[in-house]
Design an enzyme around this catalytic site. Structure first.
Site, PDB file in Angstrom:
ATOM      1  N   THR A  27       0.849  -1.195   0.000  1.00 58.74           N
ATOM      2  CA  THR A  27       0.000   0.000   0.000  1.00 58.74           C
ATOM      3  C   THR A  27       0.881   1.240   0.000  1.00 58.74           C
ATOM      4  O   THR A  27       1.736   1.398   0.857  1.00 58.74           O
ATOM      5  CB  THR A  27      -0.938  -0.035   1.225  1.00 58.74           C
ATOM      6  OG1 THR A  27      -1.900  -1.067   1.005  1.00 58.74           O
ATOM      7  CG2 THR A  27      -1.659   1.283   1.427  1.00 58.74           C
ATOM      8  N   HIS A 177      -7.414 -10.671  -1.740  1.00 51.84           N
ATOM      9  CA  HIS A 177      -6.852 -10.297  -0.439  1.00 51.84           C
ATOM     10  C   HIS A 177      -7.731 -10.900   0.661  1.00 51.84           C
ATOM     11  O   HIS A 177      -8.790 -10.378   0.983  1.00 51.84           O
ATOM     12  CB  HIS A 177      -6.813  -8.771  -0.322  1.00 51.84           C
ATOM     13  CG  HIS A 177      -5.991  -8.243   0.827  1.00 51.84           C
ATOM     14  ND1 HIS A 177      -5.677  -9.017   1.930  1.00 51.84           N
ATOM     15  CD2 HIS A 177      -5.412  -7.026   1.034  1.00 51.84           C
ATOM     16  CE1 HIS A 177      -4.946  -8.283   2.767  1.00 51.84           C
ATOM     17  NE2 HIS A 177      -4.771  -7.079   2.247  1.00 51.84           N
ATOM     18  N   ASN A 180      -4.903 -10.070   6.748  1.00 50.72           N
ATOM     19  CA  ASN A 180      -4.672  -8.813   7.476  1.00 50.72           C
ATOM     20  C   ASN A 180      -5.894  -8.115   8.065  1.00 50.72           C
ATOM     21  O   ASN A 180      -5.914  -6.891   8.209  1.00 50.72           O
ATOM     22  CB  ASN A 180      -3.880  -7.831   6.588  1.00 50.72           C
ATOM     23  CG  ASN A 180      -2.523  -8.396   6.224  1.00 50.72           C
ATOM     24  OD1 ASN A 180      -2.067  -9.354   6.871  1.00 50.72           O
ATOM     25  ND2 ASN A 180      -1.883  -7.858   5.215  1.00 50.72           N
ATOM     26  N   TYR A 182      -8.994  -7.752   6.939  1.00 49.19           N
ATOM     27  CA  TYR A 182      -9.985  -7.113   6.078  1.00 49.19           C
ATOM     28  C   TYR A 182     -11.197  -8.040   5.881  1.00 49.19           C
ATOM     29  O   TYR A 182     -11.328  -9.040   6.566  1.00 49.19           O
ATOM     30  CB  TYR A 182      -9.316  -6.661   4.773  1.00 49.19           C
ATOM     31  CG  TYR A 182      -8.228  -5.638   5.050  1.00 49.19           C
ATOM     32  CD1 TYR A 182      -8.562  -4.374   5.525  1.00 49.19           C
ATOM     33  CD2 TYR A 182      -6.882  -5.953   4.913  1.00 49.19           C
ATOM     34  CE1 TYR A 182      -7.573  -3.440   5.840  1.00 49.19           C
ATOM     35  CE2 TYR A 182      -5.891  -5.028   5.227  1.00 49.19           C
ATOM     36  CZ  TYR A 182      -6.242  -3.771   5.687  1.00 49.19           C
ATOM     37  OH  TYR A 182      -5.273  -2.852   6.010  1.00 49.19           O
ATOM     38  N   ASN A 237      -4.672  -5.376  12.236  1.00 52.23           N
ATOM     39  CA  ASN A 237      -5.961  -4.687  12.343  1.00 52.23           C
ATOM     40  C   ASN A 237      -6.846  -5.249  13.457  1.00 52.23           C
ATOM     41  O   ASN A 237      -8.080  -5.249  13.365  1.00 52.23           O
ATOM     42  CB  ASN A 237      -6.684  -4.685  10.994  1.00 52.23           C
ATOM     43  CG  ASN A 237      -6.029  -3.712  10.029  1.00 52.23           C
ATOM     44  OD1 ASN A 237      -5.840  -2.542  10.372  1.00 52.23           O
ATOM     45  ND2 ASN A 237      -5.651  -4.175   8.862  1.00 52.23           N
TER      46      ASN A 237
HETATM   47  C1  8OZ Z   1      -0.462  -0.871   5.145  1.00 46.85           C
HETATM   48  C2  8OZ Z   1      -1.261   0.244   5.233  1.00 46.85           C
HETATM   49  C3  8OZ Z   1      -2.566   0.173   4.809  1.00 46.85           C
HETATM   50  C4  8OZ Z   1      -3.069  -1.008   4.284  1.00 46.85           C
HETATM   51  C5  8OZ Z   1      -2.536  -4.724   4.282  1.00 46.85           C
HETATM   52  C6  8OZ Z   1      -3.497  -3.407   2.512  1.00 46.85           C
HETATM   53  O1  8OZ Z   1      -2.021  -4.755   5.412  1.00 46.85           O
HETATM   54  C7  8OZ Z   1      -2.791  -3.418   3.629  1.00 46.85           C
HETATM   55  C8  8OZ Z   1      -2.260  -2.151   4.197  1.00 46.85           C
HETATM   56  C9  8OZ Z   1      -0.942  -2.055   4.643  1.00 46.85           C
HETATM   57  O2  8OZ Z   1      -2.866  -5.755   3.702  1.00 46.85           O
END
Ligand code: 8OZ
Length: 366
Positions: A27, A177, A180, A182, A237
């Protein structure tokens, strides 16, 4: 000395890689603010890195609702497809291969980044303990609303449309994806998924959304041009699960059934420690998977050579080293020193810290 296998070609499904080094998705928050489209600097940035066996693009939202940070690119509008087409043309001209990483952030967003200032969507109405960036400041992610059962097919459809857009943009394939913390990861794990319908509760139910997304994307591309990224034991996250081992064993089983191009694993804490808690094993999950395996997280040259030589991995993805070493493959091959990336320019900005890292040869004559 014979060439280490790391530097030799491999086939990931229908995608031919000239070496086994992938550029991990990174990112960088430099899309055009008006429409989240990639611009000329993206063309240059990715072209410079075409020496990778495979480039995985930065995560790109499949819909406006899938966005969680300022200036991340999308893959849902004609302008975005046009921007990406220039990127894929450039990478192909320079002999590289490139797949698009398809992203829906779920609850990792903020109302100010969502269409109509609405709350972000998630499996359940549970806020993440995480931060996002809205272009001005880092702020706590907003409390999400739970997706209605009747809405889930629409979200899967958004993935399918985005996959079609990625075809039009000239990619060699796509990476889903699923890592992480999401949306797909939120459905998988019981720390975020408290649903009582067929998308929550049992492992079978929590893996359903992932399966439906993979099915939809495979329907567009064919399985041999679709990869997926998972981070089974990462707490990125703020996401947790009470018993990740059987969950991810089942997830890998389901993926085996599709015959995907590859499985990409974040082996530990995303961008951090590779240490795992008692009872957790990446090796066991890897052994469970019967396709092309891409390893990621903190690999050095030596670790990557060893992993591929011993068959622990078929491909190794490097992230941060690709930021500061556009010619990373050549440097690894020559065992040359690597440049360190500057964190201050990771996210947002222009060419500085993006396209101005020199190759080894350029640095030598400068
Ligand atoms: C860093 C900052 C924002 C998003 C991920 C898409 O961790 C990200 C991400 C990484 O998969």
């Amino acid at each position: 000395m014979t060439t280490p296998k790391l530097f030799t070609p491999v086939r990931a499904g229908a995608i031919d890689l000239k070496n086994r080094i992938a550029m991990a998705p990174l990112t960088r928050n430099r899309a055009r603010p008006e429409d989240d489209a990639p611009i000329d600097i993206h063309v240059e940035y990715y072209r410079q890195r075409a020496g990778a066996g495979l480039i995985i693009t930065e995560a790109s939202q499949i819909s406006p609702e899938g966005k969680g940070y300022a200036w991340t690119p999308g893959i849902y509008s004609p302008a975005q497809v046009e921007g990406w087409k220039k990127v894929t043309d450039a990478v192909h001209e320079d002999g590289g291969r490139i797949v698009l990483q398809m992203w829906h952030v779920g609850r990792i967003s903020h109302t100010s980044l969502q269409p109509g200032g609405q709350p972000p969507v998630a499996p359940s109405a549970i806020a993440a303990e995480a931060k996002t960036f809205n272009g001005q400041e880092f702020l706590a992610t907003s409390a999400p609303r739970a997706l209605e059962l009747s809405e889930i097919p629409r979200v899967v459809e958004d993935y399918r449309k985005a996959a079609k857009n990625a075809v039009d943009a000239g990619f060699d394939g796509v990476e889903i994806h699923g890592a992480n913390g999401y949306l797909i990861d939120q459905f998988l794990r019981d720390g975020a998924n408290k649903r009582t319908d067929e998308y929550g509760g049992s492992i079978e139910n929590r893996t359903r959304f992932m399966r439906e997304v993979v099915e939809a994307v495979v329907g567009v591309w064919g399985a041999d041009r679709v990869g997926i990224r998972l981070s089974p034991f990462s707490h990125a996250n703020g996401l947790t699960d009470s018993d990740p081992m059987p969950l991810f064993e089942r997830a890998v089983d389901i993926l085996n059934g599709f015959g995907l191009a590859y499985l990409h694993m974040v082996e530990g804490q995303t961008g951090g420690s590779r240490e795992l808690d008692e009872g957790l094993s990446i090796d066991a999950l890897r052994a469970h998977f019967d396709g092309v395996y891409m390893a990621n997280n903190g690999y050095t040259r030596e670790m990557a050579i060893e992993a591929v030589e011993t068959g622990k991995a078929d491909i190794v993805a490097f992230g941060r080293p690709f930021i500061s070493n556009p010619d990373l493959v050549e440097r690894l091959e020559r065992n040359a020193p690597l440049a360190e990336p500057d964190r201050a320019t990771f996210y947002g900005g222009g060419v500085q810290g993006y396209t101005d890292y020199p190759t080894l040869d350029a640095a030598a004559v400068a």
